[in-house]
Design a protein around this motif. Structure first.
Motif, PDB file in Angstrom:
ATOM      1  N   ARG A   1       0.821  -1.222   0.000  1.00  0.00           N
ATOM      2  CA  ARG A   1       0.000   0.000   0.000  1.00  0.00           C
ATOM      3  C   ARG A   1       0.854   1.272   0.000  1.00  0.00           C
ATOM      4  O   ARG A   1       0.376   2.340  -0.368  1.00  0.00           O
ATOM      5  CB  ARG A   1      -0.932   0.012   1.210  1.00  0.00           C
ATOM      6  CG  ARG A   1      -2.046  -1.015   1.141  1.00  0.00           C
ATOM      7  CD  ARG A   1      -3.030  -0.863   2.291  1.00  0.00           C
ATOM      8  NE  ARG A   1      -3.956  -1.986   2.313  1.00  0.00           N
ATOM      9  CZ  ARG A   1      -3.896  -2.995   3.193  1.00  0.00           C
ATOM     10  NH1 ARG A   1      -2.962  -2.996   4.135  1.00  0.00           N
ATOM     11  NH2 ARG A   1      -4.761  -3.995   3.145  1.00  0.00           N
TER      12      ARG A   1
ATOM     13  N   GLY B   1      -4.882  -0.992  -3.620  1.00  0.00           N
ATOM     14  CA  GLY B   1      -5.448  -1.785  -2.533  1.00  0.00           C
ATOM     15  C   GLY B   1      -5.241  -3.274  -2.747  1.00  0.00           C
ATOM     16  O   GLY B   1      -4.803  -3.725  -3.812  1.00  0.00           O
TER      17      GLY B   1
ATOM     18  N   THR C   1      -6.228  -7.444  -0.696  1.00  0.00           N
ATOM     19  CA  THR C   1      -6.936  -8.150   0.355  1.00  0.00           C
ATOM     20  C   THR C   1      -6.483  -9.603   0.407  1.00  0.00           C
ATOM     21  O   THR C   1      -5.964 -10.131  -0.584  1.00  0.00           O
ATOM     22  CB  THR C   1      -8.465  -8.078   0.140  1.00  0.00           C
ATOM     23  OG1 THR C   1      -9.127  -8.615   1.287  1.00  0.00           O
ATOM     24  CG2 THR C   1      -8.885  -8.881  -1.089  1.00  0.00           C
TER      25      THR C   1
ATOM     26  N   TYR D   1      -4.170  -8.219  -5.111  1.00  0.00           N
ATOM     27  CA  TYR D   1      -3.767  -6.818  -5.039  1.00  0.00           C
ATOM     28  C   TYR D   1      -3.869  -6.173  -6.403  1.00  0.00           C
ATOM     29  O   TYR D   1      -3.736  -6.829  -7.430  1.00  0.00           O
ATOM     30  CB  TYR D   1      -2.376  -6.644  -4.440  1.00  0.00           C
ATOM     31  CG  TYR D   1      -1.291  -7.504  -5.032  1.00  0.00           C
ATOM     32  CD1 TYR D   1      -0.495  -7.039  -6.082  1.00  0.00           C
ATOM     33  CD2 TYR D   1      -1.047  -8.775  -4.534  1.00  0.00           C
ATOM     34  CE1 TYR D   1       0.503  -7.819  -6.616  1.00  0.00           C
ATOM     35  CE2 TYR D   1      -0.043  -9.565  -5.074  1.00  0.00           C
ATOM     36  CZ  TYR D   1       0.733  -9.077  -6.108  1.00  0.00           C
ATOM     37  OH  TYR D   1       1.725  -9.856  -6.644  1.00  0.00           O
TER      38      TYR D   1
ATOM     39  N   THR E   1     -15.574  -0.061  -4.504  1.00  0.00           N
ATOM     40  CA  THR E   1     -15.093  -1.342  -3.985  1.00  0.00           C
ATOM     41  C   THR E   1     -14.098  -1.143  -2.850  1.00  0.00           C
ATOM     42  O   THR E   1     -14.054  -1.944  -1.917  1.00  0.00           O
ATOM     43  CB  THR E   1     -14.454  -2.187  -5.102  1.00  0.00           C
ATOM     44  OG1 THR E   1     -13.477  -1.415  -5.792  1.00  0.00           O
ATOM     45  CG2 THR E   1     -15.494  -2.675  -6.081  1.00  0.00           C
ATOM     46  N   ARG E   2     -13.291  -0.071  -2.917  1.00  0.00           N
ATOM     47  CA  ARG E   2     -12.397   0.213  -1.792  1.00  0.00           C
ATOM     48  C   ARG E   2     -13.194   0.644  -0.564  1.00  0.00           C
ATOM     49  O   ARG E   2     -12.918   0.206   0.551  1.00  0.00           O
ATOM     50  CB  ARG E   2     -11.389   1.302  -2.172  1.00  0.00           C
ATOM     51  CG  ARG E   2     -10.264   0.840  -3.063  1.00  0.00           C
ATOM     52  CD  ARG E   2      -9.126   1.847  -3.069  1.00  0.00           C
ATOM     53  NE  ARG E   2      -9.543   3.141  -3.594  1.00  0.00           N
ATOM     54  CZ  ARG E   2      -9.499   3.475  -4.874  1.00  0.00           C
ATOM     55  NH1 ARG E   2      -9.071   2.604  -5.769  1.00  0.00           N
ATOM     56  NH2 ARG E   2      -9.875   4.671  -5.277  1.00  0.00           N
TER      57      ARG E   2
ATOM     58  N   ARG F   1     -15.319  -2.468   0.784  1.00  0.00           N
ATOM     59  CA  ARG F   1     -14.671  -3.782   0.751  1.00  0.00           C
ATOM     60  C   ARG F   1     -15.090  -4.700   1.895  1.00  0.00           C
ATOM     61  O   ARG F   1     -15.418  -5.864   1.664  1.00  0.00           O
ATOM     62  CB  ARG F   1     -13.148  -3.618   0.748  1.00  0.00           C
ATOM     63  CG  ARG F   1     -12.414  -4.960   0.683  1.00  0.00           C
ATOM     64  CD  ARG F   1     -10.903  -4.780   0.655  1.00  0.00           C
ATOM     65  NE  ARG F   1     -10.492  -4.171  -0.581  1.00  0.00           N
ATOM     66  CZ  ARG F   1      -9.886  -2.989  -0.672  1.00  0.00           C
ATOM     67  NH1 ARG F   1      -9.648  -2.291   0.437  1.00  0.00           N
ATOM     68  NH2 ARG F   1      -9.512  -2.499  -1.822  1.00  0.00           N
TER      69      ARG F   1
END
Length: 199
Positions: free
Chosen positions: A57, A64, A66, A81, A188-189, A192
């Motif tokens: 990040r 972003g 996850t 990512y 989406t960020r 999330r």
């Protein structure tokens, strides 16, 4: 006096090269790394993955990431990512931080496979084990609604004299471009945790 044909060819090639460089638009890219983690190393791997995502990040162009945990009966984790473009991804992949992290990870896993998606698909490709599909659908509808409303209020009054097919084409272009490159990445960020929730 005539112009040397060889000079004309070189000038044309130079002009085309400049056009390609100017016309090239960076596209977002998503990488998914699926790794089968040894059962007794799962906790260590989860901590490692969170550290890696935190480091990623900090790099320019990171959009972003996850960690998707395995379901019952599975030991396969998915590290997802996103980066702004290929250059930003390449900088991450060549970084000493990533190299060191991969060395630490090797003794935790028994296998891995990596997939990569570029362009608009990077925002609509569903990684393994996402949350309920209806949440993604609802978020997409919200994005389309917001763009369409803005288009109707701000653009339609200025193009009302255009033929209907031209207005629809313009509207479709605006919706697709804003949805893929601006609205969905932001939504989406922002949502999330809600998107990933299993219930």
């Amino acid at each position: 006096m005539g112009i040397d044909p060889g000079v004309q060819v070189l000038a044309l090639r130079s002009r085309l090269a400049r056009t390609e460089v100017v016309g090239h638009r960076p596209e977002p890219v998503t990488v998914t790394a699926a790794r089968v983690v040894r059962p007794h190393r799962r906790q260590a791997f989860e901590e490692w993955a969170e550290d890696v995502l935190q480091v990623a990040r900090t790099l320019p162009g990171n959009l972003g990431g996850t960690l998707l945990k395995p379901g019952p009966g599975s030991s396969e984790y998915h590290l997802v990512y996103r980066f702004r473009d290929d250059a930003a991804l390449a900088a991450w992949e060549r970084s000493p931080q990533r190299r060191e992290a991969l060395e630490r990870m090797q003794e935790m896993v028994d296998g891995e496979r990596v997939s990569r998606v570029s362009g608009l698909d990077s925002f609509f490709t569903r990684p393994a084990q996402p949350g309920p599909r209806w949440r993604t659908t609802l978020l997409t509808v919200l994005g389309v609604f917001a763009i369409t409303l803005g288009f109707q209020l701000l653009v339609t009054p200025h193009v009302s004299s255009w033929p209907l097919p031209a207005r629809l084409l313009l509207s479709a272009c605006v919706v697709v471009l804003l949805l893929g490159y601006v609205v969905m990445p932001a939504l989406t960020r922002l949502f999330r945790p809600w998107l990933r929730a299993r219930r």
